[in-house]
Write an enzyme that holds these catalytic residues in place. Sequence first.
Site, PDB file in Angstrom:
ATOM      1  N   SER A   1       0.791  -1.029  -0.086  1.00 27.05           N
ATOM      2  CA  SER A   1      -0.018   0.136  -0.009  1.00 27.05           C
ATOM      3  C   SER A   1       0.907   1.105  -0.074  1.00 27.05           C
ATOM      4  CB  SER A   1      -0.846   0.094   1.306  1.00 27.05           C
ATOM      5  OG  SER A   1      -1.655   1.143   1.573  1.00 27.05           O
TER       6      SER A   1
ATOM      7  N   TYR B   1      -2.829   0.000   9.955  1.00 32.12           N
ATOM      8  CA  TYR B   1      -3.039  -0.564   8.462  1.00 32.12           C
ATOM      9  C   TYR B   1      -1.568  -0.349   7.674  1.00 32.12           C
ATOM     10  CZ  TYR B   1      -3.973  -0.937   3.432  1.00 32.12           C
ATOM     11  OH  TYR B   1      -3.777  -1.156   2.206  1.00 32.12           O
TER      12      TYR B   1
ATOM     13  N   LYS C   1     -17.593  -2.160   0.677  1.00 27.06           N
ATOM     14  CA  LYS C   1     -16.528  -1.543   1.633  1.00 27.06           C
ATOM     15  C   LYS C   1     -17.189  -0.338   2.346  1.00 27.06           C
ATOM     16  CE  LYS C   1     -12.468  -0.466  -0.464  1.00 27.06           C
ATOM     17  NZ  LYS C   1     -11.590   0.005  -1.406  1.00 27.06           N
TER      18      LYS C   1
END
Length: 185
Positions: A117, A140, A178
């Site tokens: 990411s 995250y 989501k």
Amino acid sequence: MTLLVTGAAGFIGANLVKALNARGETDIVAVDNLARADKVANLADLEIADYLDKAEFIGRVRADGLGAGIRAVLHQGACSDTMETDGRYMMENNYRYSLELLEACQRRAIPFIYASSASVYGAGRVFRESREHEGPLNVYGYSKFLFDQVVRRRLAGRTAQVAGFRYFNVYGPREAHKGRMASVA
């Protein structure tokens, strides 16, 4: 030979399977957690050879490693909720799961392609894969950052291809599940 796609019912995973289908690939094992059943809509129009629940799959990997006949693991499975505050869950789901798959792939010389990411860069303005430009701002990002660090340390001794893709903001079809984390175009 089989392609194994983790996170196959998620936004990126489902679109990856769709693209593989468009290339004639149907010998695909889809791995995901369907505790939120609405994600099944992302699989309904796709051609796959088999589906495995994530917990069952990781149990098999821990017990026996990866089975024979797997051509590559395309690891897209993760919790991508940047607002998630349960650090233990995030590290188990994103970091430890990825590490176990990497190790299993390396034992069998199976290519391992995974989703990292852009969140590993944090608030930086330079997007270069080097430690001085990385500073995740949440758990995250940290879970992805830590796994990337392991991959860096192990690259020289790898037995098969390992490639990580640092996705920036992605959006499009198949992300309705989501909710608040769906991207804005």
